[in-house]
Design a protein around this motif. Structure first.
Motif, PDB file in Angstrom:
ATOM      1  N   ASN A  54       0.833  -1.202   0.000  1.00  9.09           N
ATOM      2  CA  ASN A  54       0.000   0.000   0.000  1.00  9.09           C
ATOM      3  C   ASN A  54       0.870   1.256   0.000  1.00  9.09           C
ATOM      4  O   ASN A  54       2.043   1.206   0.356  1.00  9.09           O
ATOM      5  CB  ASN A  54      -0.908   0.013   1.233  1.00  9.09           C
ATOM      6  CG  ASN A  54      -1.960  -1.071   1.184  1.00  9.09           C
ATOM      7  OD1 ASN A  54      -2.452  -1.426   0.121  1.00  9.09           O
ATOM      8  ND2 ASN A  54      -2.299  -1.622   2.338  1.00  9.09           N
ATOM      9  N   PRO A  55       0.282   2.405  -0.359  1.00  7.18           N
ATOM     10  CA  PRO A  55       1.013   3.667  -0.253  1.00  7.18           C
ATOM     11  C   PRO A  55       1.374   3.952   1.215  1.00  7.18           C
ATOM     12  O   PRO A  55       0.708   3.463   2.130  1.00  7.18           O
ATOM     13  CB  PRO A  55       0.017   4.704  -0.775  1.00  7.18           C
ATOM     14  CG  PRO A  55      -0.989   3.937  -1.550  1.00  7.18           C
ATOM     15  CD  PRO A  55      -1.042   2.573  -0.936  1.00  7.18           C
ATOM     16  N   VAL A  56       2.421   4.748   1.404  1.00 13.03           N
ATOM     17  CA  VAL A  56       2.865   5.076   2.764  1.00 13.03           C
ATOM     18  C   VAL A  56       3.103   6.573   2.910  1.00 13.03           C
ATOM     19  O   VAL A  56       3.315   7.286   1.934  1.00 13.03           O
ATOM     20  CB  VAL A  56       4.171   4.329   3.135  1.00 13.03           C
ATOM     21  CG1 VAL A  56       3.972   2.823   3.115  1.00 13.03           C
ATOM     22  CG2 VAL A  56       5.327   4.743   2.251  1.00 13.03           C
ATOM     23  N   VAL A  57       3.070   7.009   4.164  1.00 12.69           N
ATOM     24  CA  VAL A  57       3.549   8.330   4.562  1.00 12.69           C
ATOM     25  C   VAL A  57       4.768   8.063   5.435  1.00 12.69           C
ATOM     26  O   VAL A  57       4.722   7.206   6.330  1.00 12.69           O
ATOM     27  CB  VAL A  57       2.476   9.118   5.343  1.00 12.69           C
ATOM     28  CG1 VAL A  57       3.060  10.399   5.909  1.00 12.69           C
ATOM     29  CG2 VAL A  57       1.279   9.417   4.460  1.00 12.69           C
ATOM     30  N   LEU A  58       5.856   8.778   5.167  1.00 12.75           N
ATOM     31  CA  LEU A  58       7.083   8.612   5.943  1.00 12.75           C
ATOM     32  C   LEU A  58       7.232   9.791   6.890  1.00 12.75           C
ATOM     33  O   LEU A  58       7.178  10.950   6.466  1.00 12.75           O
ATOM     34  CB  LEU A  58       8.293   8.529   5.004  1.00 12.75           C
ATOM     35  CG  LEU A  58       8.267   7.389   3.992  1.00 12.75           C
ATOM     36  CD1 LEU A  58       9.412   7.530   2.998  1.00 12.75           C
ATOM     37  CD2 LEU A  58       8.346   6.054   4.707  1.00 12.75           C
ATOM     38  N   LYS A  59       7.407   9.489   8.168  1.00 10.21           N
ATOM     39  CA  LYS A  59       7.584  10.534   9.180  1.00 10.21           C
ATOM     40  C   LYS A  59       9.013  10.431   9.715  1.00 10.21           C
ATOM     41  O   LYS A  59       9.366   9.456  10.366  1.00 10.21           O
ATOM     42  CB  LYS A  59       6.565  10.369  10.307  1.00 10.21           C
ATOM     43  CG  LYS A  59       5.143  10.528   9.819  1.00 10.21           C
ATOM     44  CD  LYS A  59       4.147  10.407  10.940  1.00 10.21           C
ATOM     45  CE  LYS A  59       2.728  10.595  10.392  1.00 10.21           C
ATOM     46  NZ  LYS A  59       1.730  10.629  11.458  1.00 10.21           N
TER      47      LYS A  59
END
Length: 124
Positions: A54-59
């Protein structure tokens, strides 16, 4: 799902990489490869065989030993190296718009324990 990655120490900055690349393209390539190896080692130790589809957000949380490097210098080259290493280790399929839908950066000072903490937040 959320996954954490801890990279001990710090990576080279964008200014260092730019200077190395201007001196000699091979020197810049070696610097990028050396930094990628640091990240790949951390990925293999902590994320093992993780594959995110799945798509991700990187923090990103950047913990520098002092305030000598500006935020952009710390994070620009580091984000590139970390995302490329995540793709090389097949944690992410790619680091294009379809798979990395966003990222955030937070900056802190920690003299005793410089590090980079990456939180990978999988989107549904």
């Amino acid at each position: 799902m959320e996954y954490s990655l801890l990279i001990k120490g710090r990576l080279d900055g964008l200014n260092d990489y730019t200077a190395a690349s201007r001196t000699n393209p091979y020197k810049g390539n070696k610097m990028k490869a050396d930094n990628e190896q640091i990240v790949i080692y951390a990925i293999r130790q902590q994320l093992r065989r993780l594959h995110i589809e799945n798509p991700v957000v990187l923090k990103f949380a950047w913990y520098e030993p002092n305030r000598k490097r500006d935020h952009d210098n710390v994070s620009s080259f580091g984000r590139k190296v970390i995302q490329d290493a995540l793709v090389k280790c097949k944690v992410l399929q790619d680091d294009g718009w379809r798979y990395v839908v966003g990222f955030t950066d937070d900056f802190y000072c920690d003299r005793e324990n410089p590090r980079i903490e990456v939180l990978i937040v999988e989107q549904e």
